[in-house]
Scaffold this active site. Structure first.
Site, PDB file in Angstrom:
ATOM      1  N   SER A  75      -0.216  -5.394  -7.870  1.00 52.41           N
ATOM      2  CA  SER A  75      -1.111  -6.515  -7.579  1.00 52.41           C
ATOM      3  C   SER A  75      -1.462  -7.301  -8.836  1.00 52.41           C
ATOM      4  CB  SER A  75      -2.400  -6.002  -6.932  1.00 52.41           C
ATOM      5  OG  SER A  75      -2.101  -5.172  -5.833  1.00 52.41           O
TER       6      SER A  75
HETATM    7  N1  SAH Z   1      -2.237  -0.474  -5.447  1.00 53.07           N
HETATM    8  C1  SAH Z   1      -0.880  -0.828  -5.774  1.00 53.07           C
HETATM    9  C2  SAH Z   1      -0.440  -2.097  -5.037  1.00 53.07           C
HETATM   10  C3  SAH Z   1       0.721  -1.728  -4.233  1.00 53.07           C
HETATM   11  S1  SAH Z   1       1.327  -2.895  -3.070  1.00 53.07           S
HETATM   12  C4  SAH Z   1      -0.691  -0.972  -7.273  1.00 53.07           C
HETATM   13  O1  SAH Z   1      -1.685  -0.895  -8.011  1.00 53.07           O
HETATM   14  O2  SAH Z   1       0.451  -1.131  -7.727  1.00 53.07           O
HETATM   15  C5  SAH Z   1       0.940  -2.040  -1.577  1.00 53.07           C
HETATM   16  C6  SAH Z   1       1.546  -0.680  -1.383  1.00 53.07           C
HETATM   17  O3  SAH Z   1       1.088  -0.226  -0.093  1.00 53.07           O
HETATM   18  C7  SAH Z   1       3.058  -0.634  -1.316  1.00 53.07           C
HETATM   19  O4  SAH Z   1       3.541   0.303  -2.230  1.00 53.07           O
HETATM   20  C8  SAH Z   1       3.356  -0.191   0.108  1.00 53.07           C
HETATM   21  O5  SAH Z   1       4.488   0.645   0.232  1.00 53.07           O
HETATM   22  C9  SAH Z   1       2.092   0.561   0.464  1.00 53.07           C
HETATM   23  N2  SAH Z   1       1.825   0.695   1.892  1.00 53.07           N
HETATM   24  C10 SAH Z   1       2.029  -0.197   2.890  1.00 53.07           C
HETATM   25  N3  SAH Z   1       1.658   0.318   4.072  1.00 53.07           N
HETATM   26  C11 SAH Z   1       1.202   1.585   3.825  1.00 53.07           C
HETATM   27  C12 SAH Z   1       0.685   2.632   4.627  1.00 53.07           C
HETATM   28  N4  SAH Z   1       0.555   2.530   5.958  1.00 53.07           N
HETATM   29  N5  SAH Z   1       0.314   3.780   4.026  1.00 53.07           N
HETATM   30  C13 SAH Z   1       0.434   3.932   2.682  1.00 53.07           C
HETATM   31  N6  SAH Z   1       0.907   2.986   1.868  1.00 53.07           N
HETATM   32  C14 SAH Z   1       1.301   1.825   2.421  1.00 53.07           C
END
Ligand code: SAH
Length: 224
Positions: A75
Site C-alpha cells: 500500500s
Molecule cells: N498490508 C499489505 C497490503 C497488501 S495488499 C502490505 O502492507 O503490503 C492486500 C493483500 O490482501 C494481498 O496480499 C491479498 O492477497 C490479500 N487478501 C485479499 N483477500 C484476502 C482474504 N480474504 N484473506 C486474506 N488476505 C487477503
C-alpha cells in the site's frame, strides 16, 4: 515493549534506500497531515525497501503503492500512515489482527510500535516472503495462511482489526472478533474505489466514521 529492529547496513546509508530517503518520506507525510509522532517515527525507521523486489528498491520511499507480484501491491505509505493513525487514536491497541499480509509492511509497522500482531494472508507465496522479512527484522509476528474474511477466532477478541483489501461489505465474522471498545478499520466499496471506514464497538453500539476515499486490491474468497 518496543522491539529493536535488526537493520542492514545499507538502510543506514545515504542512498535511495538509506535514512535520508525515509526522512524525506516522513516529511511528505507530515505535509499531508499525518500528525501522530509514533506513526511518523515508525515509518522513518522501518526499511520499506526490504518489503519489495530489489528491482523496485529505488522507488521504495516514494509515496506510492508498488507491485509485490501475483497481482498484489504494497500500500501507499500515506494510506498506511492514515490507517495506522486511525487505529492508534483511541490509544495504542495491545493486540491487532490484520487481514491481507501482502508484503508484510503494515504488520511490521504495527509490531515495531510494540503491538502484538496477528496477520492473515490468502496467497501462500506472499506469506512466505513476508515471514522471511519478519525474521530478518527480528519481529515476532503471528501469521496464518487462510481466508482472512473469517478472522482468526482462536486469538479473538482483538483490540483492533485492520483490513488491507477492499470488500463490498464489512465482514460480520471480523466484527464478532472485535473486543469491547475495539476499533475496526476497513476499506469498503467497489473494485475501483472504496471508503475507508472506522468502526468502534462501544457500550451503546457501533459508531462509524468515514476516513475518506481509498483504492485497495480486492478482498477475495478462498486461498491459493
Ligand atoms: N498490508 C499489505 C497490503 C497488501 S495488499 C502490505 O502492507 O503490503 C492486500 C493483500 O490482501 C494481498 O496480499 C491479498 O492477497 C490479500 N487478501 C485479499 N483477500 C484476502 C482474504 N480474504 N484473506 C486474506 N488476505 C487477503
Amino acid at each position: 515493549m518496543m522491539p529493536r529492529l535488526k537493520l542492514q547496513p545499507e538502510a543506514r546509508g545515504l542512498g535511495m534506500t538509506g535514512q535520508r530517503a525515509r526522512d524525506r518520506l516522513v516529511q511528505r507525510l507530515r505535509e499531508q497531515g499525518i500528525r501522530d509522532e509514533r506513526v511518523l517515527q515508525a515509518i522513518g525507521t522501518l526499511p520499506r525497501h526490504q518489503f519489495i523486489d530489489e528491482a523496485l528498491a529505488s522507488r521504495a520511499y516514494e509515496d506510492t503503492a508498488l507491485p509485490i507480484g501475483l497481482g498484489q501491491t504494497i500500500s501507499q505509505p500515506a494510506v498506511v500512515a492514515r490507517m495506522t493513525e486511525a487505529l492508534l487514536e483511541a490509544g495504542l491497541p495491545r493486540r491487532v489482527l490484520e487481514i491481507g499480509t501482502g508484503s508484510g509492511y503494515q504488520a511490521a509497522l504495527l509490531a515495531s510500535l510494540g503491538i502484538e500482531v496477528f496477520t492473515v494472508e490468502r496467497i501462500e507465496a506472499l506469506l512466505r516472503d513476508a515471514r522471511r522479512r519478519f525474521r530478518q527484522l527480528g519481529l515476532d509476528i503471528r501469521s496464518r495462511h487462510d481466508d482472512g474474511r473469517l478472522g482468526w477466532s482462536e486469538h479473538a477478541p482483538f483490540d483492533a482489526i485492520l483490513v488491507t483489501a477492499g470488500g463490498a461489505a464489512l465482514e460480520p465474522a471480523l466484527l464478532g472478533q472485535l473486543g469491547e471498545g475495539g476499533v475496526l478499520v476497513a476499506p469498503v466499496g467497489g473494485a475501483n474505489e472504496q471508503r475507508l471506514l472506522r468502526l468502534r464497538k462501544g457500550p451503546a453500539g457501533i459508531e462509524q466514521d468515514d476516513l475518506g476515499a481509498v483504492v485497495f486490491v480486492p478482498l477475495l474468497p478462498g486461498v491459493r
